[in-house]
Design a protein around this motif. Structure first.
Motif: not given
Length: 369
Positions: A128-141
């Protein structure tokens, strides 16, 4: 005592020799020219060999502790790293058609991180390729993001400023990271999923056979001229997200809210899930389901305004696009349009065409299982 030291030395030498013989993914790529990315000169490096990851070895008894305490040595887990992490800065990696295959490691992860770089011309299988790193998507809840960052106070962070020291008082400028402009080009990949989390990055002229789909997180991405075959299935009840039929041309479904947070990103199956990625361009791709699934979408837009979706072909999708109230679509001239005004823009739907269950072989060919 002397014979114990001899035994320990022999064990150490033997372990070193075995470790030295085990293959590792290439990382010290030789320089093989110059390239250009976004009108900027970058160094070109080239892969020189194929790589097949071995099944990780299990740790055996801790012999030093065993000898010192008459048999009280402990057992541990694997001693081999699974997957891999490669970092590229102002570089183009030309894989020159080489194959990286991780089939003995059960879809481990391969992180290709850095900035202003291109990885191209290769076959990458069973990872499973991750292109980029260290980013965490927002948790809208929870109204929070990375390290419980308060969204209401600081706003959302994108993949280009996850560690922006000017916005986050808890981080020093020494920890600032660039996650910008990382591209895959002419890559063939078979895996569970793929994630792009690099601002300004893209996936171009590539082919994918994915059990799930492709995820774009926090990025202004370019998804151009790819073939994406997806075997996505419904994992959770999606009745919590009532659909609103606005487009009589059957291109778009609309929902006030799709996913309350990133943990529910698999609620509605999709081949391409675009989260918090404004200005993304999705053009000239072919999205194909392997089997009939009326609940699957080719593209899901979650908190992603001003996305351009043009000249794509959707095979097997009843309705190809789902978007929420925070997302929007632009026409070919960049003008924002309402979902009900989306009349095609070169997109084609073939609702009864499916790929069947396929895989990708070591030549990068898509074949029926």
């Amino acid at each position: 005592m002397k014979k114990y030291l001899i035994a320990i030395s022999c064990l150490s030498i033997s372990a070193y020799a075995i470790a030295k013989e085990r293959p590792s993914i290439e990382s010290n790529f030789p320089v093989c020219g110059q390239s250009i990315l976004n009108e900027k000169n970058i160094t070109k490096v080239c892969a020189t060999r194929d790589f097949t990851a071995l099944e990780p070895r299990k740790r055996k008894r801790n012999w030093l502790a065993f000898l010192a305490a008459e048999g009280s040595g402990k057992y541990y887990g694997s001693i081999d790293r699974v997957g891999g992490i490669l970092e590229f800065k102002n570089q183009e990696l030309d894989m020159q058609g080489h194959i990286w295959d991780f089939y003995k490691q059960g879809n481990s992860g391969l992180t290709l991180k850095g900035h202003d770089s291109i990885i191209r011309n290769g076959i990458i299988l069973n990872t499973n390729i991750v292109l980029g790193d260290l980013y965490s998507p927002p948790n809208f809840t929870k109204n929070s993001q990375i390290n419980n960052l308060n969204i209401e106070k600081f706003g959302f962070l994108y993949a280009n400023n996850t560690y922006d020291c000017k916005r986050l008082g808890s981080y020093s400028c020494e920890n600032s990271n660039l996650l910008e402009n990382i591209f895959l080009k002419n890559i063939k990949n078979k895996a569970n999923d793929l994630s792009l989390q690099s601002w300004g990055g893209g996936i171009i002229n590539s082919e994918f056979v994915l059990k799930n789909g492709m995820n774009i997180y926090g990025s202004k991405a370019t998804i151009l001229n790819n073939k994406i075959i997806s075997d996505v299935e419904l994992r959770k009840d999606n009745s919590l997200f009532p659909l609103i039929k606005l487009n009589k041309f059957n291109f778009i479904d609309h929902s006030q809210q799709i996913f309350p947070d990133v943990d529910d990103s698999t609620s509605i199956p999709s081949a391409l899930y675009v989260k918090f990625s404004p200005g993304t361009v999705i053009n000239g791709n072919t999205f194909t389901l392997t089997q009939k699934n009326d609940q699957a979408y080719a593209i899901v837009l979650d908190h992603s305004p001003r996305v351009r979706i043009t000249n794509n072909t959707f095979n097997g999708f009843k309705v190809p696009i789902l978007m929420d109230q925070w997302s929007s679509i632009v026409d070919e001239k960049g003008n924002e349009i309402k979902p009900e005004q989306f009349t095609g823009y070169g997109n084609i739907i073939n609702p009864n065409e499916f790929a069947s269950h396929v895989t990708m072989n070591r030549k990068g060919e898509i074949v029926v299982k």
